[in-house]
Design a protein around this motif. Structure first.
Motif, PDB file in Angstrom:
ATOM      1  N   ARG A   6       0.833  -1.210   0.000  1.00 30.99           N
ATOM      2  CA  ARG A   6       0.000   0.000   0.000  1.00 30.99           C
ATOM      3  C   ARG A   6       0.865   1.257   0.000  1.00 30.99           C
ATOM      4  NH1 ARG A   6      -3.238  -3.227   3.696  1.00 30.99           N
ATOM      5  NH2 ARG A   6      -5.164  -3.842   2.624  1.00 30.99           N
ATOM      6  N   ALA A   7       2.000   1.206   0.701  1.00 26.58           N
ATOM      7  CA  ALA A   7       2.911   2.352   0.705  1.00 26.58           C
ATOM      8  C   ALA A   7       3.445   2.628  -0.698  1.00 26.58           C
ATOM      9  CB  ALA A   7       4.073   2.089   1.665  1.00 26.58           C
ATOM     10  N   GLU A   8       3.529   1.562  -1.505  1.00 25.95           N
ATOM     11  CA  GLU A   8       3.966   1.714  -2.896  1.00 25.95           C
ATOM     12  C   GLU A   8       2.788   2.017  -3.820  1.00 25.95           C
ATOM     13  OE1 GLU A   8       7.064   1.580  -4.158  1.00 25.95           O
ATOM     14  OE2 GLU A   8       7.896   1.379  -2.147  1.00 25.95           O
ATOM     15  N   GLU A   9       1.609   2.259  -3.238  1.00 25.86           N
ATOM     16  CA  GLU A   9       0.385   2.570  -3.967  1.00 25.86           C
ATOM     17  C   GLU A   9      -0.003   1.450  -4.928  1.00 25.86           C
ATOM     18  OE1 GLU A   9       0.869   6.441  -5.720  1.00 25.86           O
ATOM     19  OE2 GLU A   9       0.332   7.424  -3.837  1.00 25.86           O
ATOM     20  N   ARG A  10       0.105   0.223  -4.425  1.00 29.00           N
ATOM     21  CA  ARG A  10      -0.327  -0.930  -5.204  1.00 29.00           C
ATOM     22  C   ARG A  10      -1.656  -1.442  -4.660  1.00 29.00           C
ATOM     23  NH1 ARG A  10       3.018   1.321  -7.611  1.00 29.00           N
ATOM     24  NH2 ARG A  10       5.137   0.571  -8.072  1.00 29.00           N
ATOM     25  N   MET A  11      -2.441  -2.028  -5.515  1.00 38.60           N
ATOM     26  CA  MET A  11      -3.698  -2.625  -5.075  1.00 38.60           C
ATOM     27  C   MET A  11      -3.401  -3.889  -4.288  1.00 38.60           C
ATOM     28  SD  MET A  11      -6.913  -3.898  -7.385  1.00 38.60           S
ATOM     29  CE  MET A  11      -8.264  -4.796  -6.638  1.00 38.60           C
ATOM     30  N   VAL A  12      -4.108  -4.082  -3.157  1.00 40.94           N
ATOM     31  CA  VAL A  12      -3.858  -5.218  -2.268  1.00 40.94           C
ATOM     32  C   VAL A  12      -5.120  -6.059  -2.142  1.00 40.94           C
ATOM     33  CG1 VAL A  12      -3.245  -5.933   0.072  1.00 40.94           C
ATOM     34  CG2 VAL A  12      -2.080  -3.985  -0.981  1.00 40.94           C
ATOM     35  N   VAL A  13      -4.952  -7.375  -2.269  1.00 40.46           N
ATOM     36  CA  VAL A  13      -6.031  -8.332  -2.045  1.00 40.46           C
ATOM     37  C   VAL A  13      -5.562  -9.307  -0.967  1.00 40.46           C
ATOM     38  CG1 VAL A  13      -7.468 -10.144  -3.054  1.00 40.46           C
ATOM     39  CG2 VAL A  13      -6.837  -8.146  -4.425  1.00 40.46           C
ATOM     40  N   ALA A  14      -6.414  -9.581   0.013  1.00 40.50           N
ATOM     41  CA  ALA A  14      -6.042 -10.483   1.103  1.00 40.50           C
ATOM     42  C   ALA A  14      -5.748 -11.884   0.567  1.00 40.50           C
ATOM     43  CB  ALA A  14      -7.149 -10.547   2.145  1.00 40.50           C
ATOM     44  N   GLY A  15      -4.703 -12.507   1.111  1.00 38.92           N
ATOM     45  CA  GLY A  15      -4.305 -13.830   0.666  1.00 38.92           C
ATOM     46  C   GLY A  15      -5.354 -14.889   0.910  1.00 38.92           C
ATOM     47  N   ASP A  16      -6.239 -14.657   1.889  1.00 40.05           N
ATOM     48  CA  ASP A  16      -7.315 -15.609   2.162  1.00 40.05           C
ATOM     49  C   ASP A  16      -8.660 -15.067   1.692  1.00 40.05           C
ATOM     50  OD1 ASP A  16      -7.613 -13.565   3.974  1.00 40.05           O
ATOM     51  OD2 ASP A  16      -7.886 -14.857   5.721  1.00 40.05           O
ATOM     52  N   ALA A  17      -8.646 -14.176   0.704  1.00 35.21           N
ATOM     53  CA  ALA A  17      -9.874 -13.536   0.232  1.00 35.21           C
ATOM     54  C   ALA A  17     -10.897 -14.568  -0.200  1.00 35.21           C
ATOM     55  CB  ALA A  17      -9.563 -12.592  -0.933  1.00 35.21           C
ATOM     56  N   GLY A  18     -12.109 -14.399   0.272  1.00 34.93           N
ATOM     57  CA  GLY A  18     -13.201 -15.282  -0.111  1.00 34.93           C
ATOM     58  C   GLY A  18     -13.834 -14.836  -1.416  1.00 34.93           C
ATOM     59  N   ARG A  19     -14.945 -15.464  -1.744  1.00 29.05           N
ATOM     60  CA  ARG A  19     -15.597 -15.223  -3.031  1.00 29.05           C
ATOM     61  C   ARG A  19     -16.026 -13.774  -3.192  1.00 29.05           C
ATOM     62  NH1 ARG A  19     -20.961 -18.531  -5.144  1.00 29.05           N
ATOM     63  NH2 ARG A  19     -21.356 -17.301  -7.021  1.00 29.05           N
ATOM     64  N   ILE A  20     -16.546 -13.183  -2.116  1.00 29.12           N
ATOM     65  CA  ILE A  20     -17.028 -11.808  -2.208  1.00 29.12           C
ATOM     66  C   ILE A  20     -15.873 -10.849  -2.438  1.00 29.12           C
ATOM     67  CG2 ILE A  20     -18.175  -9.956  -0.948  1.00 29.12           C
ATOM     68  CD1 ILE A  20     -19.722 -12.137   0.555  1.00 29.12           C
ATOM     69  N   ALA A  21     -14.780 -11.017  -1.682  1.00 28.06           N
ATOM     70  CA  ALA A  21     -13.627 -10.138  -1.827  1.00 28.06           C
ATOM     71  C   ALA A  21     -12.998 -10.297  -3.208  1.00 28.06           C
ATOM     72  CB  ALA A  21     -12.597 -10.436  -0.736  1.00 28.06           C
ATOM     73  N   ARG A  22     -12.934 -11.538  -3.692  1.00 25.69           N
ATOM     74  CA  ARG A  22     -12.353 -11.755  -5.021  1.00 25.69           C
ATOM     75  C   ARG A  22     -13.222 -11.098  -6.094  1.00 25.69           C
ATOM     76  NH1 ARG A  22     -11.963 -17.102  -3.191  1.00 25.69           N
ATOM     77  NH2 ARG A  22     -13.524 -17.748  -4.748  1.00 25.69           N
ATOM     78  N   SER A  23     -14.538 -11.212  -5.929  1.00 24.31           N
ATOM     79  CA  SER A  23     -15.437 -10.576  -6.888  1.00 24.31           C
ATOM     80  C   SER A  23     -15.248  -9.060  -6.888  1.00 24.31           C
ATOM     81  CB  SER A  23     -16.887 -10.928  -6.535  1.00 24.31           C
ATOM     82  OG  SER A  23     -17.795 -10.247  -7.376  1.00 24.31           O
ATOM     83  N   SER A  24     -15.084  -8.478  -5.698  1.00 26.14           N
ATOM     84  CA  SER A  24     -14.847  -7.033  -5.593  1.00 26.14           C
ATOM     85  C   SER A  24     -13.532  -6.655  -6.261  1.00 26.14           C
ATOM     86  CB  SER A  24     -14.826  -6.608  -4.126  1.00 26.14           C
ATOM     87  OG  SER A  24     -16.069  -6.833  -3.510  1.00 26.14           O
TER      88      SER A  24
END
Length: 544
Positions: A344-362
């Motif tokens: 995030r400090a490098e202004e990159r998009m972050v997705v949680a490593g354990d992201a579920g279906r809803i987070a992945r869809s987002s």
């Protein structure tokens, strides 16, 4: 000719039609989602809820309408996702109860009106602090509209319910401040209207093919213009609970449920407890996740847990701004909090490593909204890599070109992040990352989940395992000796200039500093960098 009653075939076709309609409009419903949390998942939650209902009718296939309705209600409750999903499950409950009580097991016009009223009553009772301007308001309006025509035909009851629900839905924009500011209707209410509209088309079909969807109504074509991070409409400081907690609860009773409701009401908000008498669905927004889970354990047997961190959902929906110079989007998939902060400090998009279906869809939606053709996914662990695999497939299905480095791990993640610059073309970026990884050798310290044999001897359960490039080279009961052997082996066998130490959540407080001091004495020319990764490991080591 329209249907006069709802039979088993009509019930099944209603579920199929509702599922199809929600699949078509889930993304549009997500775009309306600002209350109680702007996490853009209401449409997805409703779709997953009805998916569970379809599974019931597909696999149980009872010939008895009352049994089918009961199975449907139970499956919908078990599959319910989010606040709106739990409330929708009460529609199925109301229908099931009326059908079970009906002597001919058919849902007549008056029976449907009764079912909608029961569903509304259950829905309102399930919510700890009901709010007007939500799906509850829309459900109440539908029930009232149906009741006014209960002596008429089935079609008259359905049409009255749909029309009353649509009017109530449009009015929600002015009933909640967050909706008024965003210029949209309530997302949950929109989903309920779509479900009722699908019933209307089934009744109008007369047992024949259900006519296809027409153009979406105006209220469904809008998108929230203003998004807040409030978890409650009256939360003036905008600092609402950070987590959504859901679980099923069995082996309990009404008294214990009442006590649980009181505890969770004090812990958080958006509390919905529905179901009974054997199984209940619990949904609440809290900061104290442990407290919410312990309260469930005290009340009965909780199971099927779902825990969502709103910050991850909202961050996935609102990535960093993409500049005009950006040619390739860098997406960091990580389960290490420190590495998430680094990205995030490098202004990159972050997705949680354990992201579920809803987070992945987002995340997929957010990536597509950048309108960039190329995406680089970098992961920091095998678990994160699995999530990245799912993202890659979903993105490729949408026509997005996806690039993946050939390795994943904490140190590999840091190296890739350092050389992946958004202004590069996809091939330039992948070449830079591959070059960085070729020059990198890695080690990893983890805790053994079970006792196992290695070439270095027996590693006990809870022991420290040291690996270099995946091969076990040291085991022990203390982290420092194993870490020292891994680091020294890497440094002595390679001509290196830099060492990176990534401390995980299981690392002793002084481990990384002790290793750096030791390396400074033995190899004074080495540049040693320590990163607080915080991931599910003891220590990750990289030399280059």
């Amino acid at each position: 000719m329209v249907l006069d009653v709802l039979d088993l075939d009509a019930l099944r076709r209603w579920v199929v039609a509702a599922r199809s309609d929600l699949a078509t409009y889930a993304e549009r419903i997500n775009n309306l989602n600002v209350f109680p949390v702007p996490d853009a998942d209401t449409g997805t939650n409703l779709l997953m809820t009805v998916d569970g209902a379809m599974g019931s009718l597909t696999f149980s296939q009872p010939a008895d309408l009352g049994r089918a309705a009961a199975d449907l209600a139970q499956a919908t409750l078990m599959a319910a996702r989010g606040n709106s999903g739990v409330i929708i499950s009460q529609i199925a409950r109301g229908v099931a109860e009326v059908l079970v009580e009906s002597p001919d097991q058919q849902l007549t016009a008056s029976g449907l009106a009764d079912a909608l009223q029961r569903a509304t009553n259950y829905a309102w009772r399930s919510v700890s602090s009901p709010v007007e301007g939500t799906i509850l308001t829309v459900a109440g309006a539908a029930a009232d509209g149906a009741a006014m025509h209960a002596d008429g035909s089935l079609l008259e009851v359905v049409v009255a319910a749909v029309e009353a629900a649509e009017v109530a839905l449009v009015n929600t924009t002015e009933q909640l401040e967050s909706l008024r500011q965003a210029g949209v209707v309530d997302a949950g209410g929109a989903g309920l209207v779509i479900v009722l509209q699908s019933l209307r088309r089934v009744v109008e079909s007369g047992g024949g093919p259900v006519r296809p969807l027409t153009e979406p109504p105006a209220w469904l074509t809008k998108e929230a213009a203003v998004l807040t991070t409030d978890c409650g409409d009256d939360d003036e400081d905008g600092d609402g609970p950070g987590y959504e907690v859901m679980y099923m609860l069995s082996d309990t009773d009404e008294q214990r449920i009442a006590r649980l409701r009181g505890i969770l009401d004090r812990l958080g908000d958006s509390l919905v407890i529905a179901g009974g008498p054997q199984t209940w669905s619990v949904h609440v927004h809290v900061d104290d996740v442990t407290g919410a889970l312990n309260a469930g354990a005290d009340a009965g047997r909780p199971h099927r847990f779902q825990i969502t961190r709103f910050a991850d959902e909202i961050a996935a929906r609102h990535p960093v701004a993409v500049s005009k110079q950006t040619r390739t989007l860098v997406v960091a998939v990580t389960e290490s909090p420190g590495l998430s902060d680094l990205a995030r400090a490098e202004e990159r998009m972050v997705v949680a490593g354990d992201a579920g279906r809803i987070a992945r869809s987002s995340a997929v939606r957010a990536i597509r909204e950048t309108q960039l053709d190329d995406v680089l996914l970098i992961a920091d662990s095998s678990r994160s890599s699995g999530t990245a695999d799912l993202l890659e497939k979903a993105l490729r299905d949408k026509g997005v070109r996806v690039l993946r480095p050939g390795a994943s791990g904490p140190v590999e993640f840091i190296s890739a992040l350092a050389v992946a610059h958004p202004e590069q073309s996809a091939q330039e970026m992948l070449g830079s990352v591959d070059d960085a990884l070729i020059d990198l050798s890695t080690g990893l310290l983890t805790i053994a989940a079970e006792e196992f044999e290695t070439a270095e001897g027996t590693c006990p359960k809870g022991g420290v395992v040291g690996r270099i490039d995946g091969e076990v080279i040291a085991v022990g009961t203390e982290a420092l000796p194993v870490a020292a052997e891994v680091v020294e082996t890497l440094v002595s066998e390679r001509d290196c200039e830099m060492v990176t130490l990534v401390a995980g959540e299981r690392a002793p407080d002084t481990l990384a500093d002790t290793l750096r001091t030791s390396l400074g004495r033995a190899h004074p020319d080495l540049e040693v960098t320590i990163v607080a990764g915080g991931g599910p490991y003891v220590l990750a080591v990289g030399v280059e």
